[in-house]
Design a protein around this motif. Structure first.
Motif, PDB file in Angstrom:
ATOM      1  N   GLY A  67     -77.839  12.256 -13.992  1.00 10.27           N
ATOM      2  CA  GLY A  67     -77.813  13.045 -12.778  1.00 10.27           C
ATOM      3  C   GLY A  67     -76.525  12.818 -12.013  1.00 10.27           C
ATOM      4  N   GLU A 101     -79.393  17.081 -17.291  1.00  8.70           N
ATOM      5  CA  GLU A 101     -79.543  16.627 -15.911  1.00  8.70           C
ATOM      6  C   GLU A 101     -78.616  17.372 -14.954  1.00  8.70           C
ATOM      7  OE1 GLU A 101     -81.713  14.174 -14.658  1.00  8.70           O
ATOM      8  OE2 GLU A 101     -82.657  14.330 -16.612  1.00  8.70           O
ATOM      9  N   THR A 102     -77.316  17.438 -15.261  1.00  7.47           N
ATOM     10  CA  THR A 102     -76.379  18.129 -14.373  1.00  7.47           C
ATOM     11  C   THR A 102     -75.474  19.106 -15.110  1.00  7.47           C
ATOM     12  OG1 THR A 102     -74.809  16.282 -14.561  1.00  7.47           O
ATOM     13  CG2 THR A 102     -76.286  16.264 -12.674  1.00  7.47           C
ATOM     14  N   ARG A 386     -83.296   9.950 -22.160  1.00  9.75           N
ATOM     15  CA  ARG A 386     -82.215  10.764 -22.718  1.00  9.75           C
ATOM     16  C   ARG A 386     -81.260   9.857 -23.486  1.00  9.75           C
ATOM     17  NH1 ARG A 386     -82.071  16.045 -20.920  1.00  9.75           N
ATOM     18  NH2 ARG A 386     -83.280  16.482 -19.026  1.00  9.75           N
ATOM     19  N   ALA A 435     -84.767  10.142 -17.976  1.00 13.63           N
ATOM     20  CA  ALA A 435     -84.750  11.501 -17.461  1.00 13.63           C
ATOM     21  C   ALA A 435     -85.441  11.556 -16.106  1.00 13.63           C
ATOM     22  CB  ALA A 435     -85.423  12.454 -18.435  1.00 13.63           C
ATOM     23  N   THR A 436     -84.935  12.426 -15.246  1.00 23.16           N
ATOM     24  CA  THR A 436     -85.537  12.588 -13.922  1.00 23.16           C
ATOM     25  C   THR A 436     -86.688  13.579 -14.001  1.00 23.16           C
ATOM     26  OG1 THR A 436     -83.944  14.334 -13.355  1.00 23.16           O
ATOM     27  CG2 THR A 436     -83.392  12.067 -12.762  1.00 23.16           C
TER      28      THR A 436
END
Length: 436
Positions: A67, A101-102, A386, A435-436
């Motif tokens: 992230g 994530e981003t 991840r 992972a978020t």
């Protein structure tokens, strides 16, 4: 305060960006600057070369696996320096099809997130003014990604350089210098890419040559002035749950890789790292809470590992009461056997029934998202992790329970699910982040 930075990228792999990165690190260091290196993406070879050239640990920054806050935390934690240089992977805009994530893992994601301008390394062999069209396209491809200028690589002659520079001037592209071919700074390769830094005895000479080559050919003062301030606010790194309070970590030429930011995170959380060498027939410290077998190249050391009786017996005894986890090469060494490229079978630790072969080679490469079916050190069942997988081994036998449901970056399931048996667990992917 985070220092200004540049991202060293290129239109494609093999264009010379690692040469330029190492040369800049060495040249700026020789000039008295403290330079903090980073690597965009999951590459695990380049950061060790960065460290040799800069004298500082290089961390991976990965937009698919991390992230934005995590990336900012890693940058802030490591960047007490005069300048940041981040080496890209593949081509500037190359990533996977579906964001994580981003972003997609492309170096352009990091450029857009941080605001650091891009220094584009162009292989201009076989072209002249047309190289400017390539640079112009990269400069305008993505809003939010700024092109500082270019380095012309593999220039054939002064006349060739003049023609390429004329095209760049007409296109409004800054040229920071030109590099002719220089085989003295090439790094040997093997089936998984470059040799590791510790396997390259001539590394100091390569780095010194690269630094002198770049200092003589590029405008270092202009490059430093072109570095840009980051858009990211400094913040504390994301807390990492260590796999144990005292971690026995396999570390030698056969077990050489775990992402540096993870080990740093374990230490920041108060964990103690207890390294040991399977190749030296050392067993994990029996006072440790867990054992982590890092990835690497056990297939190149099959006879030595097969004859390391103290290591194998000690590892089996450790796994009777405490968790042992392996990643890629470490996972294979936990299995029953490895078949080398010549078809010779070498017995391994036998904690798992996994049998892998390098005689039947097939590349496995890409990001992985895993949902754990059982606990591994530091992460419980249901955790989503991840990571990245890169190996050429083929599974001949995998009789144990699967460790996780694993998919690639497109969401397609992959058969390399990892394995579990008792306290022993292993995966083919290297963990990057939760992972978020």
């Amino acid at each position: 305060m985070i220092p200004p930075g540049l991202i060293i990228s290129a239109p494609a792999s093999g264009t010379g960006k690692t040469t330029v990165m190492l040369g800049l690190l060495a040249a700026f260091r020789a000039a008295g600057l403290v330079v903090q290196p980073f690597k965009s993406g999951p590459d695990y070879i380049d950061p060790a070369f960065h460290r040799a050239a800069s004298g500082r640990a290089s961390l991976n920054l990965d937009s698919w696996a991390m992230g934005g806050a995590e990336i900012a935390g890693h940058i802030a934690a490591a960047a007490a320096a005069d300048l940041v240089l981040a080496e890209g992977s593949m081509g500037l805009f190359d990533g996977v099809a579906r964001p994580g994530e981003t972003g997609t893992g492309a170096s352009a994601d990091l450029a857009a997130l941080t605001g650091w301008p891009v220094l584009l390394v162009l292989d201009v062999s076989g072209q002249a003014q047309s190289a400017a069209a390539v640079a112009r396209g990269f400069a305008t491809m993505r809003p939010g990604v700024t092109l500082a200028g270019v380095v012309l690589n593999r220039v054939a002659s002064p006349r060739h350089e003049a023609l390429v520079r004329a095209g760049m001037e007409a296109a409004g592209i800054t040229v920071f210098g030109a590099l002719p071919r220089n085989p003295a700074i090439s790094v040997p390769e093997r089936h998984l890419g470059l040799l590791q830094a510790e396997e390259t005895p001539e590394l100091d000479a390569i780095v010194a040559e690269a630094g002198a080559f770049v200092a003589a050919s590029l405008d270092l003062q202009a490059l430093r002035a072109a570095a840009g301030a980051t858009r990211l606010a400094a913040q504390a790194p994301r807390r990492v749950t260590p796999p144990g309070q005292r971690i026995a970590l396999a570390r030698d030429a056969a077990f050489s890789f775990v992402y540096p930011h993870l080990v740093d995170g374990w230490r920041r959380a108060g964990a103690e790292i207890l390294p040991f060498s399977p190749l030296a027939d050392e067993a994990p410290d029996m006072d440790a809470d867990c054992c982590w077998l890092a990835g690497g190249y056990p297939e190149l050391h099959g006879p030595a590992l097969a004859s390391a009786g103290r290591f194998r017996l000690g590892l089996r005894r450790f796994a009777e009461t405490r968790p042992v986890h392996g990643e890629c090469g470490g996972y294979m060494a936990m299995g029953a056997a490895i078949v080398d490229r010549d078809g010779h079978r070498h017995e391994m630790a036998g904690l798992l029934g996994l049998v892998t072969s390098f005689e039947k080679r097939r590349m496995h490469l890409g990001y992985r998202l895993a949902e754990l079916a059982a606990r591994i050190p530091g992460h419980g069942p249901g955790a989503r992790l991840r990571g990245h997988e890169f190996h050429y081994s083929t599974i001949l036998d995998q009789p144990d329970m699967p460790l996780a449901h694993v998919v690639d970056a497109t969401g397609e399931a992959v058969p390399e699910t990892g394995s579990r048996r008792g306290y022993a667990t292993g995966t083919f992917f290297h963990l990057i982040a939760e992972a978020t």
